[in-house]
Design an enzyme around this catalytic site. Structure first.
Site, PDB file in Angstrom:
ATOM      1  N   GLU A   1       0.851  -1.190   0.000  1.00 53.43           N
ATOM      2  CA  GLU A   1       0.000   0.000   0.000  1.00 53.43           C
ATOM      3  C   GLU A   1       0.887   1.241   0.000  1.00 53.43           C
ATOM      4  O   GLU A   1       1.988   1.219   0.560  1.00 53.43           O
ATOM      5  CB  GLU A   1      -0.900  -0.064   1.245  1.00 53.43           C
ATOM      6  CG  GLU A   1      -1.787   1.118   1.492  1.00 53.43           C
ATOM      7  CD  GLU A   1      -2.851   1.339   0.434  1.00 53.43           C
ATOM      8  OE1 GLU A   1      -2.478   1.516  -0.749  1.00 53.43           O
ATOM      9  OE2 GLU A   1      -4.037   1.397   0.781  1.00 53.43           O
ATOM     10  N   ASP A   2       0.423   2.302  -0.619  1.00 52.75           N
ATOM     11  CA  ASP A   2       1.207   3.532  -0.642  1.00 52.75           C
ATOM     12  C   ASP A   2       1.302   4.171   0.735  1.00 52.75           C
ATOM     13  O   ASP A   2       2.374   4.519   1.199  1.00 52.75           O
ATOM     14  CB  ASP A   2       0.630   4.537  -1.664  1.00 52.75           C
ATOM     15  CG  ASP A   2      -0.873   4.746  -1.529  1.00 52.75           C
ATOM     16  OD1 ASP A   2      -1.507   4.178  -0.614  1.00 52.75           O
ATOM     17  OD2 ASP A   2      -1.432   5.488  -2.362  1.00 52.75           O
TER      18      ASP A   2
ATOM     19  N   PHE B   1      -1.416  16.291   4.311  1.00 52.18           N
ATOM     20  CA  PHE B   1      -1.817  15.688   3.032  1.00 52.18           C
ATOM     21  C   PHE B   1      -0.660  15.802   2.047  1.00 52.18           C
ATOM     22  O   PHE B   1      -0.097  16.883   1.848  1.00 52.18           O
ATOM     23  CB  PHE B   1      -3.062  16.377   2.473  1.00 52.18           C
ATOM     24  CG  PHE B   1      -3.560  15.700   1.225  1.00 52.18           C
ATOM     25  CD1 PHE B   1      -4.278  14.512   1.303  1.00 52.18           C
ATOM     26  CD2 PHE B   1      -3.284  16.227  -0.026  1.00 52.18           C
ATOM     27  CE1 PHE B   1      -4.719  13.864   0.154  1.00 52.18           C
ATOM     28  CE2 PHE B   1      -3.718  15.590  -1.184  1.00 52.18           C
ATOM     29  CZ  PHE B   1      -4.435  14.410  -1.085  1.00 52.18           C
TER      30      PHE B   1
HETATM   31  P1  5GP Z   1      -7.000   4.874   5.371  1.00 47.57           P
HETATM   32  O1  5GP Z   1      -8.139   3.898   5.214  1.00 47.57           O
HETATM   33  O2  5GP Z   1      -5.755   4.254   5.963  1.00 47.57           O
HETATM   34  O3  5GP Z   1      -7.421   6.096   6.157  1.00 47.57           O
HETATM   35  O4  5GP Z   1      -6.725   5.452   3.947  1.00 47.57           O
HETATM   36  C1  5GP Z   1      -5.679   5.086   3.188  1.00 47.57           C
HETATM   37  C2  5GP Z   1      -5.825   5.640   1.799  1.00 47.57           C
HETATM   38  O5  5GP Z   1      -6.157   7.031   1.833  1.00 47.57           O
HETATM   39  C3  5GP Z   1      -4.515   5.542   1.086  1.00 47.57           C
HETATM   40  O6  5GP Z   1      -4.398   4.350   0.382  1.00 47.57           O
HETATM   41  C4  5GP Z   1      -4.560   6.745   0.171  1.00 47.57           C
HETATM   42  O7  5GP Z   1      -5.211   6.365  -1.020  1.00 47.57           O
HETATM   43  C5  5GP Z   1      -5.385   7.746   0.897  1.00 47.57           C
HETATM   44  N1  5GP Z   1      -4.533   8.741   1.617  1.00 47.57           N
HETATM   45  C6  5GP Z   1      -4.304   8.811   2.945  1.00 47.57           C
HETATM   46  N2  5GP Z   1      -3.494   9.834   3.246  1.00 47.57           N
HETATM   47  C7  5GP Z   1      -3.185  10.426   2.061  1.00 47.57           C
HETATM   48  C8  5GP Z   1      -2.357  11.564   1.696  1.00 47.57           C
HETATM   49  O8  5GP Z   1      -1.732  12.255   2.510  1.00 47.57           O
HETATM   50  N3  5GP Z   1      -2.284  11.848   0.362  1.00 47.57           N
HETATM   51  C9  5GP Z   1      -2.938  11.129  -0.587  1.00 47.57           C
HETATM   52  N4  5GP Z   1      -2.787  11.503  -1.852  1.00 47.57           N
HETATM   53  N5  5GP Z   1      -3.734  10.059  -0.284  1.00 47.57           N
HETATM   54  C10 5GP Z   1      -3.844   9.714   1.027  1.00 47.57           C
HETATM   55 MG    MG Z   2      -4.136   3.885  -1.524  1.00 50.25          MG
END
Ligand code: 5GP
Ligand code: MG
Length: 178
Positions: free
Chosen positions: A102-103, A155
């Site tokens: 995951e990124d 972000f």
């Molecule tokens: P989670 O379910 O862990 O809150 O969300 C993860 C997903 O939200 C990541 O796979 C990504 O797609 C998106 N995301 C979370 N933080 C960021 C951020 O700082 N920048 C971007 N571009 N996407 C984010």
């Molecule tokens: Mg993602």
């Protein structure tokens, strides 16, 4: 590196391409120790993880398979429980070691759901690797086995991560200017 504009927002330099590369090399060293002989299946979560996955797997020196999945919100559901569905997970996971790539992990909700789905398909072991982790945003308690860099709750864009679809192509990572 200098400030960039993505659509209507301004972003400033945050993590350089060489810092990203170092973080990925460390993950690869750990994986080369831990996963050799396990014949793992890497599940790459599109779209954001494509660049991380491409750079990581080139540094791995054991047999492995790659597959790509996408998460999408169910339309018409309320905000609770399973808000995601999985597109493209067609592999037989029974008996496999699965490593999700995951990124970035933020609240952790997305991957929590994904891991439950993977476990329900009888994977013998599920590990998680994230290039970036926001510990202050994390709402879950599951372990993240491989983390590239921990970052604050800003972000960010670049290196696969987007703002409204744009900005994925930058080799460096930028954070939003408030
Ligand atoms: P989670 O379910 O862990 O809150 O969300 C993860 C997903 O939200 C990541 O796979 C990504 O797609 C998106 N995301 C979370 N933080 C960021 C951020 O700082 N920048 C971007 N571009 N996407 C984010
Ligand atoms: Mg993602």
């Amino acid at each position: 590196m200098h400030t960039i504009t993505v659509k209507d927002k301004i972003f400033s330099p945050f993590i350089t391409a060489s810092e990203i590369d170092n973080a990925i090399s460390k993950i690869a060293v750990s994986m080369n120790e831990d996963l050799a002989g396990k014949n793992p299946l890497f599940l790459i979560v599109l779209n954001g993880a494509f660049m991380f996955a491409a750079d990581l797997v080139k540094k791995l020196n054991f047999p492995c398979e790659l597959s790509f999945i996408k998460l999408a919100s169910y339309s018409g559901t309320k905000s609770s429980e399973k808000v995601r569905e999985l597109i493209g997970l067609n592999e037989d996971l029974s008996g496999r070691t699965v490593v999700v790539l995951e990124d970035i992990i933020d609240t952790g909700i997305t991957l929590g759901d994904l891991m439950e789905t993977v476990k329900s398909k009888n994977a013998v072991e599920v590990r998680l690797a994230a290039l970036l982790f926001k510990p202050k945003a994390f709402l879950k308690s599951y372990p993240i086995d491989y983390v590239g860099l921990e970052i604050p709750n800003d972000f960010i864009v670049g290196y696969g991560l987007d703002y409204d679809g744009y900005g994925r192509n930058y080799p460096d990572i930028y954070k939003i200017v408030e």
